[in-house]
Enzyme design. Sequence first.
Site, PDB file in Angstrom:
ATOM      1  N   TYR A 144     -12.956 -95.592  37.163  1.00  0.00           N
ATOM      2  CA  TYR A 144     -14.709 -95.938  37.252  1.00  0.00           C
ATOM      3  C   TYR A 144     -14.662 -98.501  36.669  1.00  0.00           C
ATOM      4  O   TYR A 144     -13.954 -98.426  35.551  1.00  0.00           O
ATOM      5  CB  TYR A 144     -15.503 -96.073  35.639  1.00  0.00           C
ATOM      6  CG  TYR A 144     -16.703 -96.890  36.957  1.00  0.00           C
ATOM      7  CD1 TYR A 144     -17.663 -96.835  37.821  1.00  0.00           C
ATOM      8  CD2 TYR A 144     -17.410 -97.622  35.877  1.00  0.00           C
ATOM      9  CE1 TYR A 144     -18.609 -96.589  37.840  1.00  0.00           C
ATOM     10  CE2 TYR A 144     -19.107 -97.805  35.468  1.00  0.00           C
ATOM     11  CZ  TYR A 144     -19.301 -97.943  37.229  1.00  0.00           C
ATOM     12  OH  TYR A 144     -20.452 -98.291  37.632  1.00  0.00           O
ATOM     13  N   ASP A 239      -7.991-103.526  35.405  1.00  0.00           N
ATOM     14  CA  ASP A 239      -9.548-103.469  34.412  1.00  0.00           C
ATOM     15  C   ASP A 239      -9.628-103.877  33.104  1.00  0.00           C
ATOM     16  O   ASP A 239      -9.401-101.696  32.422  1.00  0.00           O
ATOM     17  CB  ASP A 239      -9.921-102.277  35.169  1.00  0.00           C
ATOM     18  CG  ASP A 239     -11.464-102.449  34.597  1.00  0.00           C
ATOM     19  OD1 ASP A 239     -11.669-103.338  33.796  1.00  0.00           O
ATOM     20  OD2 ASP A 239     -12.182-101.535  35.491  1.00  0.00           O
ATOM     21  N   LYS A 267     -17.933-106.797  29.225  1.00  0.00           N
ATOM     22  CA  LYS A 267     -18.791-107.214  27.951  1.00  0.00           C
ATOM     23  C   LYS A 267     -17.866-107.186  26.573  1.00  0.00           C
ATOM     24  O   LYS A 267     -18.832-108.175  25.649  1.00  0.00           O
ATOM     25  CB  LYS A 267     -19.164-105.885  27.192  1.00  0.00           C
ATOM     26  CG  LYS A 267     -18.599-104.701  27.816  1.00  0.00           C
ATOM     27  CD  LYS A 267     -18.784-102.626  28.599  1.00  0.00           C
ATOM     28  CE  LYS A 267     -17.849-102.480  29.219  1.00  0.00           C
ATOM     29  NZ  LYS A 267     -18.826-101.519  29.721  1.00  0.00           N
TER      30      LYS A 267
HETATM   31  N1  HOZ Z   1     -20.752 -97.507  32.418  1.00  0.00           N
HETATM   32  C1  HOZ Z   1     -20.921 -97.031  31.122  1.00  0.00           C
HETATM   33  C2  HOZ Z   1     -19.781 -96.291  30.454  1.00  0.00           C
HETATM   34  N2  HOZ Z   1     -18.767 -96.240  31.514  1.00  0.00           N
HETATM   35  C3  HOZ Z   1     -21.846 -96.746  30.784  1.00  0.00           C
HETATM   36  C4  HOZ Z   1     -23.021 -97.958  30.256  1.00  0.00           C
HETATM   37  C5  HOZ Z   1     -24.425 -97.822  29.986  1.00  0.00           C
HETATM   38  O1  HOZ Z   1     -24.931 -96.758  30.314  1.00  0.00           O
HETATM   39  O2  HOZ Z   1     -24.428 -99.117  29.211  1.00  0.00           O
END
Ligand code: HOZ
Length: 433
Positions: A144, A239, A267
């Site tokens: 992802y 990534d 993040k």
């Molecule tokens: N895409 C995030 C997990 N791989 C989750 C992001 C969220 O819900 O804060």
Amino acid sequence: MNFSTSQSLFERAKQLIPGGVNSPVRAFKSVGGTPVFIKRAEGAYLYDEDGNRYIELINSWGPMILGHAHPKIQRAIAEVLPHSFSYGAPTRREVEMAELICHMMPSVEKVRMVNSGTEACMSAIRAARGYTGRNKIIKFEGCYHGHADSFLISAGSGAYTMGSPDSLGVTQGVANDTLTAPYNDLQAVQTLVDANPQQIACIIVEPVVGNMGCVLPQAGFLEGLRKICDKEGIVLIFDEVMTGFRLARGGAQEIFGVKPDLTTLGKIIGGGLPVGAYGGRKEIMDSISPVGKVYQAGTLSGNPLAMAAGYAMLTELNENPQIYTQLAQITQKIVHGIQQTLQKLSLNYTINHIGSMYSLFFTDKQVINFQTAKTSNTQLFGKYFHKMLQKGVYLAPSQFESLFISVAISDSDIEHILQANEESLREIHQENI
Ligand code: HOZ
């Protein structure tokens, strides 16, 4: 435990926010029940609106390496506050941040700040396409890279959990340019490359996957990708939104000794504030506007609050390499304890881990790619998740997400986690017989 305030907030939220949440995984849809609404967090603990306390094993999906509300990061943000919060103009801190990132991750010779991991990945493939003059990309099933159109093809994380790995709204034209291969399968990559000569702009990969649960690259996989890319003039993108500065000072690329052409970050480099970045070889990064003709921009990019928080956290990690030893020790103790319990209860489940990331998969198969991850019993995982929550341990609400450890976790927290784990596994196993 009482969850009544969370329940009533969720009811209100559902009236106005799709599914009651601003990002799908946190809706608890794949484990059932009501999401807990968080009021505050400190160190190793989350506190919800009903006053329940949890030991934190998600850590905002990666960035809270030092634990929540770390005093040095708080101070860095507080210093910026009186000077306003956004200028849309360059600042000294952006230069210092670029210097620090390039120092800690030597494959990054030039870097551009953006506002999220999605933006970073979306911009990195655009740069690769602009640089190579080719259209197609290769990604891996279950990986992802955020929610830009090109990545929502066989996507993992919430896209899979919510039943939309190939999202509606992505045009066939875009989908045609994204080719997919199973993770850890070099032969499949070679076949795609051979079938599309001179057409592949880049291969984008999570060097350690966090978005189908924690899945490790097998020996030779990342090296093999590097070789294919070198031979075919393809841009290799790592990534490292989840792994950069978490698995090591220089990310997964330092651990595995493979240098990508571009790296995407997210993040973590904002210490939890909304940030992303992409960077790598100078000649590729110089395709980006205003030097080159690949356009990418953002008013909030390099935001002063986010830069201050990120710079404080990266400085802490850069100056204290023992943090990585501590993170690995804490994770080892948890993983080892879970393995002992599995043995004791004669359960054959699989646990993958590296550095400060781990996943317990409810399957007896070795998990090396998305297909094997999907052999997990997600119903059983859902039960386990709720038992752990009731016992004060906050896990990711999906089998297909990695857990992330912080240095704030103490020995007594580890004992608590392991006791909750043993009781939960015992209970679900008994209920299942
Ligand atoms: N895409 C995030 C997990 N791989 C989750 C992001 C969220 O819900 O804060």
